[in-house]
Write an enzyme that holds these catalytic residues in place. Sequence first.
Site, short mmCIF file in Angstrom:
data_model
loop_
_atom_site.label_atom_id
_atom_site.label_comp_id
_atom_site.label_asym_id
_atom_site.label_seq_id
_atom_site.Cartn_x
_atom_site.Cartn_y
_atom_site.Cartn_z
N TRP A 99 40.70 37.51 57.70
CA TRP A 99 39.84 36.75 56.44
C TRP A 99 39.78 35.23 56.70
O TRP A 99 38.94 34.81 56.35
CB TRP A 99 40.90 37.21 55.27
CG TRP A 99 40.83 38.76 55.07
CD1 TRP A 99 42.13 39.34 55.27
CD2 TRP A 99 39.99 39.57 54.66
NE1 TRP A 99 41.86 40.76 54.81
CE2 TRP A 99 40.38 40.69 54.58
CE3 TRP A 99 38.56 39.32 54.43
CZ2 TRP A 99 39.47 41.94 54.32
CZ3 TRP A 99 37.79 40.52 54.25
CH2 TRP A 99 38.34 41.65 54.20
N ASP A 166 43.22 31.05 49.89
CA ASP A 166 43.05 32.59 49.63
C ASP A 166 44.16 33.31 49.37
O ASP A 166 45.03 33.48 50.32
CB ASP A 166 42.15 33.06 50.81
CG ASP A 166 42.05 34.57 50.54
OD1 ASP A 166 42.41 35.19 49.74
OD2 ASP A 166 41.25 35.19 51.54
N LYS A 190 44.25 43.59 45.31
CA LYS A 190 45.33 43.66 46.00
C LYS A 190 46.64 43.89 44.99
O LYS A 190 47.61 44.71 45.19
CB LYS A 190 45.32 42.83 46.90
CG LYS A 190 44.36 42.62 47.85
CD LYS A 190 44.01 43.42 48.81
CE LYS A 190 42.67 43.60 49.73
NZ LYS A 190 42.22 42.21 50.24
#
Length: 356
Positions: A99, A166, A190
């Site tokens: 990511w 993030d 998530k």
Amino acid sequence: MKKHNFNAGPSILPRIAIENTAKAILDLNNSGLSILEISHRSKDFQAIIDEAVALFKELLNIPEGYHVLFLGGGASMQFCMVPYNLMSKKAAYLETGVWAKKAIKEAKLFGEVAIIGSSADKNFSYIPKDYKIPEDADYFHFTSNNTIYGTEIHEDPVSSVPMICDMSSDILSRPIDISKYALIYGGAQKNTGPAGVTFIIIKEDILGKVERVIPSMLDYKTHIASGSMFNTPPCLPIFAVKETLKWVKEMGGVVKMREINHEKANLLYETIDNSRMFVGTAEKNSRSVMNVCFVMKEQYKDKEADFISFAQSKGMVGLKGHRSVGGFRASIYNALPKESVLALIDVIKEYEKLNA
Ligand SMILES: *Cc1c(COP(=O)(O)O)cnc(C)c1O
């Protein structure tokens, strides 16, 4: 059979949040209408998004001067919105996994990217330390929890430039000192709700410093000015986020979440560390409290597929590791009860008894 849901994302949600969302789909507040068929400009929906924002601010103790947005596009859209809005010349990034690399790729479209630390040399199994954040960077970006590799940054970095994070997979799992950050974002799927909505916590005074022209939909100012309703927001996911936040609050908030999450993670890591067949993939001091990654020891490698089937036969769901790590990943987000971790531990021990 009872299912134990270890999916990495979309992932387990509190049962009560799912039930209340199901009710709102059938009939919202006894209105005779579904949440799916009302205007986002209606009073009913305004109350829903207002409550979601208020709960987010309350749970994370978000100070004055910050806004909370609920937008579409996923965390992946933030990979480009962040540099679009905030990078004039140069930004610093920490490279801790897939990511982070994706965020870096987008940032390079807007200026110079300084990769100030990377754990690519050991397949992202640790968090780089002793990196230096350049003083002339417009901001410093990192990923607090690396969902795929099971590593997590447990202490806020110290930065003299605006810090951007993030937090897709560990937001709401612990308290955060928001005042240290300029912007925090993440996909809800998530730990915060279902797929389809992205949360953004943004400090207003970091905006308006770049000279480029920004398309309205990609401009944070547009979304702040319209309260996340410049266009039609993801109404149903926002409702489910609100229900999830209500559950976090009822459970005792993020302090309690941290306590329970650490207890769950410690139990599972301890089992893996004491195992004859399994071994963790992340360095101990970089281990994630949310995603526990492990593999079979070399001499048992050929048993990995068999263990997955064995675990499945006992109701374990979503344990297969991401292809870039292999083996197994148990995602043990807020909503996963301790009993599911204990059930997994039993499965691991039983498998060892039969096979080691
Ligand atoms: C899942 C994930 C993403 C991607 O989220 P999307 O909402 O699918 O774009 C980004 N960062 C992290 C840390 C993730 O876990």
